[in-house]
Design an enzyme around this catalytic site. Sequence first.
Site, short mmCIF file in Angstrom:
data_model
loop_
_atom_site.label_atom_id
_atom_site.label_comp_id
_atom_site.label_asym_id
_atom_site.label_seq_id
_atom_site.Cartn_x
_atom_site.Cartn_y
_atom_site.Cartn_z
N CYS A 236 -1.56 -2.10 9.78
CA CYS A 236 -3.11 -2.21 9.49
C CYS A 236 -3.75 -1.36 10.38
CB CYS A 236 -3.58 -3.56 9.57
SG CYS A 236 -2.87 -4.41 8.23
N1 LIG Z 1 0.67 -7.40 6.26
C1 LIG Z 1 -0.57 -7.50 6.55
O1 LIG Z 1 -0.86 -8.13 7.68
C2 LIG Z 1 -1.56 -7.08 5.74
C3 LIG Z 1 -2.83 -7.54 5.76
C4 LIG Z 1 -3.75 -7.25 4.95
C5 LIG Z 1 -3.50 -6.04 4.13
N2 LIG Z 1 -2.22 -5.71 3.87
C6 LIG Z 1 -2.13 -4.64 2.94
O2 LIG Z 1 -1.57 -5.19 1.87
C7 LIG Z 1 -0.47 -4.36 1.11
C8 LIG Z 1 0.97 -4.92 1.18
O3 LIG Z 1 1.25 -4.93 2.50
P1 LIG Z 1 2.42 -5.93 3.12
O4 LIG Z 1 2.37 -6.04 4.75
O5 LIG Z 1 2.77 -7.16 2.00
O6 LIG Z 1 3.57 -4.77 2.71
P2 LIG Z 1 5.23 -5.17 2.95
O7 LIG Z 1 5.89 -3.85 3.18
O8 LIG Z 1 5.52 -6.32 3.54
O9 LIG Z 1 5.67 -5.59 1.17
C9 LIG Z 1 5.41 -4.84 0.11
C10 LIG Z 1 6.53 -4.97 -1.14
O10 LIG Z 1 6.23 -4.14 -2.12
C11 LIG Z 1 7.68 -3.90 -2.55
N3 LIG Z 1 7.32 -2.85 -3.30
C12 LIG Z 1 7.04 -1.58 -3.32
N4 LIG Z 1 6.87 -1.12 -4.39
C13 LIG Z 1 7.00 -1.72 -5.38
C14 LIG Z 1 6.99 -1.64 -6.79
N5 LIG Z 1 6.80 -0.52 -7.38
N6 LIG Z 1 7.01 -2.72 -7.45
C15 LIG Z 1 7.37 -3.94 -6.89
N7 LIG Z 1 7.26 -4.04 -5.70
C16 LIG Z 1 7.18 -3.08 -4.76
C17 LIG Z 1 8.25 -3.56 -1.37
O11 LIG Z 1 9.69 -3.67 -1.47
C18 LIG Z 1 7.85 -4.90 -0.28
O12 LIG Z 1 8.58 -5.89 -0.46
C19 LIG Z 1 -0.52 -3.01 2.05
O13 LIG Z 1 -1.56 -2.33 1.28
C20 LIG Z 1 -1.15 -3.37 3.27
O14 LIG Z 1 -2.04 -2.43 4.00
C21 LIG Z 1 -1.26 -6.16 4.78
#
Ligand SMILES: NC(=O)c1ccc[n+]([C@@H]2O[C@H](COP(=O)([O-])OP(=O)(O)OC[C@H]3O[C@@H](n4cnc5c(N)ncnc54)[C@H](O)[C@@H]3O)[C@@H](O)[C@H]2O)c1
Length: 378
Positions: A236
Amino acid sequence: MVTQVISIIGQGYVGTAVALAAKHAGHKVIGIETHEKKIQDLSNIGYRVTSDYAEIKESDIIILAVPTPLNENREPDLSFIEAACTASKSHLRKNALIINESTSFPGTLRDFIAPILGDQFLYASAPERVDPANEEWNITNTPRLVGGLTPESTKRAKEFYQTIANEVIEVSSPEVAEAAKLFENTFRQVNIALVNEFAQIANRLGISTYETITAAGTKPYGFMKFLPSIGVGGHCIPIDPSYLSYRAGQAGLQAKFIELANQINQNMPEYVAMRIENEFGVKNKTIQIAGIAYKPNVSDIRESPAISLIHILRDMGAEVTWHDIHVKELDKESSNPISKVDIGIICTAHDGVDYSPWQSGLVIDVSTASNLGWPKFL
Ligand SMILES: NC(=O)c1ccc[n+]([C@@H]2O[C@H](COP(=O)([O-])OP(=O)(O)OC[C@H]3O[C@@H](n4cnc5c(N)ncnc54)[C@H](O)[C@@H]3O)[C@@H](O)[C@H]2O)c1
């Protein structure tokens, strides 16, 4: 409450948290995930997780929670959003509501997601604000911003989030919701960089950073306390501000604060290594780094500045090992137990770590923890 069918694309940190909250609220939940190992790991999570996009066809709402990283030029990489939209397209039912929770720059919903999927659907942006391992703030008690492309999309998105969050705040457009998310994290990034710069100034002037910050913090208004550290990590704070600066650049503006803050934060491992070298010497010394995850009590090592510190100290001729109770492996190296070394460096202070083998040696604490017993290095 109206029970709905909710599909959540991406079953990572955000996707699983939202899915569990929706399930808990009584909705029917389907998780879509491309990573086979993750699907297996989530087999007992309490709702269905599959790679088969055809299973979203009955869904009232489809939530995108896929990665939004930076590419090798540190520019936004929307390929995961694109792939998720392309794979969903033929399975969406008319009037389905598409919500993007993935962090991205203003205009992503309107100008990128909606054109891929077409105009027979409703669209809203509801950026995720969840903070891993935060025991006080979670999906339920963190207010949720919602901005739809039309009043109907905003209304439907709001109705859904009211079933999982205590407070839902409607904004006038998806762009405001998208920009607010980026600005929140930019605010943190810039203030962390500011305090990291201040730590360098205070050190040069022979003043205690911590005492000064604590003293400044006694002002009851107009000041917010940030702590110096080895830098920023995770997916982030080191990344989201660059989505904003990219969009600013497209609009012909240079985001100078963001670029400078990135530079200062990224330079912290180098600064810390140089100071240790100047004050104690590192060549041929045994050094152990405790806590390589980017923050306490998580296993996430993405963009973790402690990893840069390991490489820099090794390049300077030190013999470096690391210990992390939450991280099993880094570049095929395993975590080592805390053991007697010339210099112990605490980068991230997880709860429950026993530092006693370091007791008689030199310990450098660059973590943001408050009660470890050694003087702060920054
Ligand atoms: N982790 C945090 O603290 C947090 C907080 C707020 C916002 N975000 C945002 O949320 C979003 C997701 O973050 P995250 O931390 O959950 O990421 P992550 O990498 O933990 O999870 C994303 C998941 O999406 C899957 N994926 C990728 N492409 C795909 C597709 N085409 N179809 C289905 N699944 C698919 C991946 O395999 C993965 O398991 C990002 O934009 C991130 O910036 C994250």
